[in-house]
Design a protein around this motif. Structure first.
Motif, PDB file in Angstrom:
ATOM      1  N   GLU A   2       0.835  -1.206   0.000  1.00  0.00           N
ATOM      2  CA  GLU A   2       0.000   0.000   0.000  1.00  0.00           C
ATOM      3  C   GLU A   2       0.866   1.251   0.000  1.00  0.00           C
ATOM      4  O   GLU A   2       0.557   2.238  -0.668  1.00  0.00           O
ATOM      5  CB  GLU A   2      -0.930  -0.023   1.204  1.00  0.00           C
ATOM      6  CG  GLU A   2      -2.018  -1.088   1.108  1.00  0.00           C
ATOM      7  CD  GLU A   2      -2.776  -1.256   2.415  1.00  0.00           C
ATOM      8  OE1 GLU A   2      -3.933  -1.704   2.360  1.00  0.00           O
ATOM      9  OE2 GLU A   2      -2.206  -0.954   3.493  1.00  0.00           O
ATOM     10  N   ARG A   3       1.963   1.216   0.755  1.00  0.00           N
ATOM     11  CA  ARG A   3       2.847   2.387   0.807  1.00  0.00           C
ATOM     12  C   ARG A   3       3.562   2.585  -0.528  1.00  0.00           C
ATOM     13  O   ARG A   3       3.740   3.718  -0.985  1.00  0.00           O
ATOM     14  CB  ARG A   3       3.850   2.244   1.951  1.00  0.00           C
ATOM     15  CG  ARG A   3       3.168   2.301   3.313  1.00  0.00           C
ATOM     16  CD  ARG A   3       4.120   2.370   4.469  1.00  0.00           C
ATOM     17  NE  ARG A   3       3.348   2.416   5.725  1.00  0.00           N
ATOM     18  CZ  ARG A   3       3.754   2.978   6.843  1.00  0.00           C
ATOM     19  NH1 ARG A   3       4.942   3.553   6.897  1.00  0.00           N
ATOM     20  NH2 ARG A   3       3.002   2.966   7.928  1.00  0.00           N
ATOM     21  N   LEU A   4       3.950   1.488  -1.152  1.00  0.00           N
ATOM     22  CA  LEU A   4       4.596   1.588  -2.457  1.00  0.00           C
ATOM     23  C   LEU A   4       3.634   2.151  -3.495  1.00  0.00           C
ATOM     24  O   LEU A   4       3.993   3.030  -4.295  1.00  0.00           O
ATOM     25  CB  LEU A   4       5.100   0.215  -2.884  1.00  0.00           C
ATOM     26  CG  LEU A   4       5.868   0.146  -4.210  1.00  0.00           C
ATOM     27  CD1 LEU A   4       7.076   1.067  -4.185  1.00  0.00           C
ATOM     28  CD2 LEU A   4       6.281  -1.286  -4.516  1.00  0.00           C
ATOM     29  N   ARG A   5       2.392   1.700  -3.471  1.00  0.00           N
ATOM     30  CA  ARG A   5       1.384   2.204  -4.404  1.00  0.00           C
ATOM     31  C   ARG A   5       1.097   3.681  -4.131  1.00  0.00           C
ATOM     32  O   ARG A   5       0.927   4.490  -5.055  1.00  0.00           O
ATOM     33  CB  ARG A   5       0.103   1.388  -4.293  1.00  0.00           C
ATOM     34  CG  ARG A   5      -0.938   1.726  -5.368  1.00  0.00           C
ATOM     35  CD  ARG A   5      -2.215   0.914  -5.204  1.00  0.00           C
ATOM     36  NE  ARG A   5      -1.933  -0.499  -5.140  1.00  0.00           N
ATOM     37  CZ  ARG A   5      -2.118  -1.263  -4.054  1.00  0.00           C
ATOM     38  NH1 ARG A   5      -2.576  -0.711  -2.939  1.00  0.00           N
ATOM     39  NH2 ARG A   5      -1.845  -2.539  -4.081  1.00  0.00           N
ATOM     40  N   PHE A   6       1.059   4.038  -2.852  1.00  0.00           N
ATOM     41  CA  PHE A   6       0.838   5.431  -2.454  1.00  0.00           C
ATOM     42  C   PHE A   6       1.931   6.328  -3.040  1.00  0.00           C
ATOM     43  O   PHE A   6       1.655   7.389  -3.618  1.00  0.00           O
ATOM     44  CB  PHE A   6       0.823   5.529  -0.936  1.00  0.00           C
ATOM     45  CG  PHE A   6       0.780   6.931  -0.392  1.00  0.00           C
ATOM     46  CD1 PHE A   6      -0.405   7.643  -0.333  1.00  0.00           C
ATOM     47  CD2 PHE A   6       1.938   7.549   0.072  1.00  0.00           C
ATOM     48  CE1 PHE A   6      -0.439   8.933   0.164  1.00  0.00           C
ATOM     49  CE2 PHE A   6       1.913   8.834   0.568  1.00  0.00           C
ATOM     50  CZ  PHE A   6       0.726   9.525   0.621  1.00  0.00           C
ATOM     51  N   LEU A   7       3.187   5.898  -2.917  1.00  0.00           N
ATOM     52  CA  LEU A   7       4.305   6.683  -3.448  1.00  0.00           C
ATOM     53  C   LEU A   7       4.220   6.809  -4.966  1.00  0.00           C
ATOM     54  O   LEU A   7       4.460   7.880  -5.539  1.00  0.00           O
ATOM     55  CB  LEU A   7       5.628   6.024  -3.045  1.00  0.00           C
ATOM     56  CG  LEU A   7       5.971   6.051  -1.552  1.00  0.00           C
ATOM     57  CD1 LEU A   7       7.161   5.143  -1.266  1.00  0.00           C
ATOM     58  CD2 LEU A   7       6.259   7.460  -1.082  1.00  0.00           C
TER      59      LEU A   7
END
Length: 245
Positions: free
Chosen positions: A5-10
């Motif tokens: 989720e954090r990678l997609r957010f970035l």
């Protein structure tokens, strides 16, 4: 948020497609997709590459720390303390700035808290009671006491894209001598107990003209500089309802 989720957010922050992000990181398209779906974890070297690319910590990527969120909360709490505790004025944080707080640990000194003054009964009003919002502005060279927003009450300056309900950023000024005026610039002017957003001109007869950019608003001719007060100079227009989709 977990790692995927954090990678997609970035990635979404950069508005990159999955393939473009894979190319940027020199990671296979399928591997990046599996990372975002949490179907596979990258090795340490890949984690380091991703962290360096986005300028975040590996611990943050893996969801092991809330450091960025805690940092953002501290800045927001400090801002709220500066506001009137008896007021119901809201604090607005532009999404880009909030993301910088969380992801980049942006220093508080790079942010200014800017008041937004509304239009009361169709007129501009810079009284404290007419502050409708405070907003973070990302500019370390912008002292908060020197800048403010106003909401345009009409379409008098529509030729400069300042229409009714536009949010206009102004720099505070205190000009008492017309020699210090920048000819033709847009100022916030106080005249006969009213505020106007107008282009200001000085003509050959030493008259001062407050010029609108809408034929339905006639120019205002002033014979004495002491009859007006230059409150501020318009810097930018940051919201135009006519451009909303």
């Amino acid at each position: 948020m977990n790692f995927g989720e954090r990678l997609r957010f970035l990635r979404n922050e950069l508005d990159y497609s999955l393939r473009k992000m894979a190319d940027e990181l020199d990671i296979s398209f399928s591997a990046l997709g599996k990372y975002e779906r949490n179907e596979h974890q990258p090795d340490f070297e890949t984690l380091k590459k991703i962290a360096d690319y986005f300028d975040v910590s590996i611990d943050w990527l893996l969801g092991r720390t809330q450091e960025g969120y805690d940092h953002a909360i501290r800045i927001i709490d400090n801002a709220v303390e500066k506001m009137d505790p008896n007021s119901e004025v809201e604090l607005y944080i532009p999404p880009a700035i909030l993301n910088e707080m969380i992801l980049k640990n942006i220093d508080e000194s790079h942010l200014s808290l800017i008041p937004v003054y509304g239009a009361a009964n169709g007129m501009l009003n810079l009284s404290e009671s007419n502050i409708i919002q405070y907003e973070f502005k990302h500019n370390q060279d912008m002292p908060e006491e020197s800048f403010f927003y106003i909401i345009s009450p009409d379409d008098s300056m529509k030729g400069s894209n300042i229409v009714k309900d536009s949010k206009v950023l102004c720099r505070s000024l205190d000009i008492v001598d017309k020699k210090n005026l920048e000819e033709g610039k847009i100022y916030l002017v106080s005249y006969q107990n009213s505020l106007y957003i107008r282009r200001v001109f000085v003509n050959n007869q030493d008259q001062i003209t407050l010029q609108a950019e809408n034929v339905h608003f006639p120019p205002i001719l002033i014979h004495n500089m002491s009859d007006i007060n230059i409150i501020g100079q318009v810097q930018s227009v940051e919201f135009n309802p006519n451009e909303q989709k």
